[in-house]
Design a protein around this motif. Structure first.
Motif, mmCIF file in Angstrom:
data_model
loop_
_atom_site.group_PDB
_atom_site.id
_atom_site.type_symbol
_atom_site.label_atom_id
_atom_site.label_comp_id
_atom_site.label_asym_id
_atom_site.label_seq_id
_atom_site.Cartn_x
_atom_site.Cartn_y
_atom_site.Cartn_z
ATOM 1 N N GLY A 16 42.705 2.429 -27.089
ATOM 2 C CA GLY A 16 43.121 1.399 -28.037
ATOM 3 C C GLY A 16 43.439 1.949 -29.411
ATOM 4 O O GLY A 16 43.424 3.164 -29.642
ATOM 5 N N ASP A 17 43.722 1.034 -30.342
ATOM 6 C CA ASP A 17 44.068 1.427 -31.713
ATOM 7 C C ASP A 17 42.992 1.075 -32.722
ATOM 8 O O ASP A 17 43.092 1.445 -33.896
ATOM 9 N N THR A 18 41.973 0.331 -32.313
ATOM 10 C CA THR A 18 40.859 0.002 -33.202
ATOM 11 C C THR A 18 39.559 0.124 -32.422
ATOM 12 O O THR A 18 39.523 -0.108 -31.211
ATOM 13 N N VAL A 19 38.490 0.483 -33.116
ATOM 14 C CA VAL A 19 37.187 0.577 -32.469
ATOM 15 C C VAL A 19 36.102 0.440 -33.534
ATOM 16 O O VAL A 19 36.270 0.880 -34.670
ATOM 17 N N ARG A 20 35.027 -0.227 -33.174
ATOM 18 C CA ARG A 20 33.839 -0.295 -34.022
ATOM 19 C C ARG A 20 32.718 0.439 -33.308
ATOM 20 O O ARG A 20 32.404 0.150 -32.155
ATOM 21 N N LEU A 21 32.121 1.415 -34.004
ATOM 22 C CA LEU A 21 31.021 2.188 -33.444
ATOM 23 C C LEU A 21 29.779 1.990 -34.297
ATOM 24 O O LEU A 21 29.845 2.070 -35.528
ATOM 25 N N THR A 22 28.661 1.731 -33.656
ATOM 26 C CA THR A 22 27.408 1.676 -34.390
ATOM 27 C C THR A 22 26.932 3.102 -34.661
ATOM 28 O O THR A 22 27.355 4.051 -33.983
ATOM 29 N N PHE A 23 26.055 3.246 -35.623
ATOM 30 C CA PHE A 23 25.531 4.577 -35.919
ATOM 31 C C PHE A 23 24.781 5.135 -34.710
ATOM 32 O O PHE A 23 24.809 6.343 -34.454
ATOM 33 N N ASP A 24 24.084 4.251 -33.975
ATOM 34 C CA ASP A 24 23.375 4.712 -32.778
ATOM 35 C C ASP A 24 24.355 5.248 -31.738
ATOM 36 O O ASP A 24 24.072 6.255 -31.071
ATOM 37 N N GLU A 25 25.504 4.579 -31.595
ATOM 38 C CA GLU A 25 26.507 5.046 -30.639
ATOM 39 C C GLU A 25 27.058 6.408 -31.058
ATOM 40 O O GLU A 25 27.285 7.285 -30.217
ATOM 41 N N ILE A 26 27.283 6.578 -32.362
ATOM 42 C CA ILE A 26 27.779 7.865 -32.858
ATOM 43 C C ILE A 26 26.725 8.951 -32.642
ATOM 44 O O ILE A 26 27.053 10.081 -32.272
ATOM 45 N N ASN A 27 25.452 8.601 -32.850
ATOM 46 C CA ASN A 27 24.380 9.578 -32.626
ATOM 47 C C ASN A 27 24.331 10.050 -31.178
ATOM 48 O O ASN A 27 23.946 11.193 -30.896
ATOM 49 N N LYS A 28 24.712 9.183 -30.247
ATOM 50 C CA LYS A 28 24.748 9.568 -28.835
ATOM 51 C C LYS A 28 25.924 10.488 -28.526
ATOM 52 O O LYS A 28 25.878 11.280 -27.587
ATOM 53 N N ILE A 29 26.985 10.362 -29.340
ATOM 54 C CA ILE A 29 28.169 11.210 -29.157
ATOM 55 C C ILE A 29 27.926 12.601 -29.731
ATOM 56 O O ILE A 29 28.315 13.610 -29.141
ATOM 57 N N LEU A 30 27.251 12.668 -30.894
ATOM 58 C CA LEU A 30 27.034 13.929 -31.590
ATOM 59 C C LEU A 30 25.879 14.708 -30.968
ATOM 60 O O LEU A 30 24.957 14.118 -30.404
ATOM 61 N N PRO A 31 25.902 16.021 -31.100
ATOM 62 C CA PRO A 31 24.792 16.832 -30.561
ATOM 63 C C PRO A 31 23.493 16.636 -31.345
ATOM 64 O O PRO A 31 22.408 16.832 -30.805
ATOM 65 N N THR A 32 23.583 16.263 -32.624
ATOM 66 C CA THR A 32 22.410 15.930 -33.437
ATOM 67 C C THR A 32 22.732 14.677 -34.238
ATOM 68 O O THR A 32 23.888 14.294 -34.393
ATOM 69 N N ARG A 33 21.715 14.044 -34.783
ATOM 70 C CA ARG A 33 21.888 12.754 -35.452
ATOM 71 C C ARG A 33 22.693 12.869 -36.753
ATOM 72 O O ARG A 33 22.781 13.952 -37.345
ATOM 73 N N LEU A 34 23.264 11.744 -37.155
ATOM 74 C CA LEU A 34 23.949 11.677 -38.439
ATOM 75 C C LEU A 34 22.979 12.020 -39.563
ATOM 76 O O LEU A 34 21.783 11.709 -39.468
ATOM 77 N N PRO A 35 23.471 12.613 -40.651
ATOM 78 C CA PRO A 35 22.582 12.934 -41.765
ATOM 79 C C PRO A 35 22.158 11.667 -42.515
ATOM 80 O O PRO A 35 22.757 10.595 -42.366
ATOM 81 N N ARG A 36 21.134 11.784 -43.315
ATOM 82 C CA ARG A 36 20.616 10.647 -44.081
ATOM 83 C C ARG A 36 21.692 10.008 -44.948
ATOM 84 O O ARG A 36 21.718 8.781 -45.131
ATOM 85 N N SER A 37 22.603 10.825 -45.497
ATOM 86 C CA SER A 37 23.633 10.295 -46.390
ATOM 87 C C SER A 37 24.546 9.300 -45.685
ATOM 88 O O SER A 37 25.114 8.412 -46.324
ATOM 89 N N ALA A 38 24.705 9.407 -44.362
ATOM 90 C CA ALA A 38 25.544 8.457 -43.625
ATOM 91 C C ALA A 38 24.943 7.060 -43.663
ATOM 92 O O ALA A 38 25.665 6.061 -43.581
ATOM 93 N N TYR A 39 23.618 6.977 -43.798
ATOM 94 C CA TYR A 39 22.922 5.699 -43.830
ATOM 95 C C TYR A 39 22.771 5.151 -45.248
ATOM 96 O O TYR A 39 22.599 3.945 -45.426
ATOM 97 N N GLU A 40 22.867 6.030 -46.247
ATOM 98 C CA GLU A 40 22.544 5.623 -47.614
ATOM 99 C C GLU A 40 23.714 5.666 -48.585
ATOM 100 O O GLU A 40 23.705 4.958 -49.590
ATOM 101 N N HIS A 41 24.738 6.484 -48.296
ATOM 102 C CA HIS A 41 25.812 6.697 -49.258
ATOM 103 C C HIS A 41 27.155 6.265 -48.677
ATOM 104 O O HIS A 41 27.714 6.943 -47.802
ATOM 105 N N PRO A 42 27.713 5.149 -49.152
ATOM 106 C CA PRO A 42 29.011 4.672 -48.646
ATOM 107 C C PRO A 42 30.122 5.721 -48.678
ATOM 108 O O PRO A 42 30.952 5.756 -47.758
ATOM 109 N N PRO A 43 30.179 6.617 -49.711
ATOM 110 C CA PRO A 43 31.274 7.607 -49.717
ATOM 111 C C PRO A 43 31.301 8.521 -48.503
ATOM 112 O O PRO A 43 32.320 9.149 -48.233
ATOM 113 N N PHE A 44 30.176 8.607 -47.778
ATOM 114 C CA PHE A 44 30.178 9.444 -46.567
ATOM 115 C C PHE A 44 31.283 9.006 -45.616
ATOM 116 O O PHE A 44 31.898 9.839 -44.935
#
Length: 271
Positions: A16-44
């Protein structure tokens, strides 16, 4: 494979051309979890120029996607697919390049419309380049006056080396206000744009650990040595924080790689 390559591979695989991913879904895709800044800093979650120091943004943009929304409280990010146009600019898949109603029937008419569209686009880019160049020259002039021709970080007074640095990059926001700028020596300007050097909202300088054994480490923790006398012309704390948050995000990305490096080094040591 770098950490965020997994996200790029996943996005490339979507139909498709659009997708919404939760942070948990992204964490399952990545080999390690998203950094803290992804949860706290919008500019990430900001889009940047491909090839920047923000490897996470390179991942989704390299796959032909851009972020179009996010919610830190509900912990999700929305992506939309984009494609590179003939000049390399990103174009939204959801918007046709040529409106069918505006095109007369027949291949000749369509080709003529496409040529006219390309010509207008080229002229628009040339005009934008002219205005950007003129705006940058005036921007530097205002910063030279405001900072008394002194580099805010190093204190250098060699005027030919002093440049006008946007705190929030021009590519993300057209803002030539003095409060969105710092007068910086050319080399420090480059490091600032790469988020290897940053300034927090209190005016203290941060320097990446990757520059630990260089001459730039001396600036870490120092306050800016030059500021406008007029309080109304001093750098915006909100803009500085926005830039500094990206600096933090980049440092945390380095932390993601550190444990793997340490394990590899340990495995190579003799008993």
């Amino acid at each position: 494979m770098a950490k965020y390559d997994a996200l790029e591979t996943y996005l490339r695989s979507l139909a498709g051309d659009t997708v919404r991913l939760t942070f948990d879904e992204i964490n399952k895709i990545l080999p390690t979890r998203l950094p803290r800044s992804a949860y706290e800093h919008p500019p990430f979650w900001s889009n940047t120029e491909v090839g920047s120091s923000h490897v996470w943004a390179d991942a989704w943009q390299g796959a032909g996607w851009r972020t179009v929304g996010h919610n830190l409280e509900q912990q999700y990010v929305e992506f939309r697919r984009f494609a590179a146009g003939p000049s390399g600019e990103l174009q939204d898949h959801a918007q046709p390049l040529i409106e069918e109603d505006a095109v007369a029937s027949g291949p000749i008419a369509r080709d003529a419309t496409r040529n006219e569209d390309r010509r207008n686009t080229s002229e628009d880019r040339q005009l934008a380049s002219i205005w950007t160049r003129r705006g940058q020259q005036k921007f530097r002039g205002r910063l030279l006056r405001a900072y008394g021709s002194v580099c805010a970080v190093s204190g250098s007074t060699v005027e030919p080396l002093l440049e006008a640095a946007h705190i929030v990059p021009h590519a993300l926001e057209t803002n030539y206000a003095v409060t969105n700028g710092l007068l910086l020596r050319a080399d420090i300007h480059t490091l600032f744009d790469l988020h290897l050097i940053a300034v927090d909202a209190d005016g203290r300088v941060s320097v990446t650990r990757s520059l630990e054994w260089t001459e730039y480490a001396q600036f870490r923790g120092r306050r800016l040595v030059a500021l406008p006398v007029d309080q109304a012309e001093r750098p915006s704390p909100e803009q500085l924080k926005r830039h500094h948050n990206l600096f933090i995000a980049r440092e945390e990305a380095l932390d993601d790689e550190a444990p793997k490096t340490s394990r590899d080094e340990l495995s190579c040591r003799p008993d």
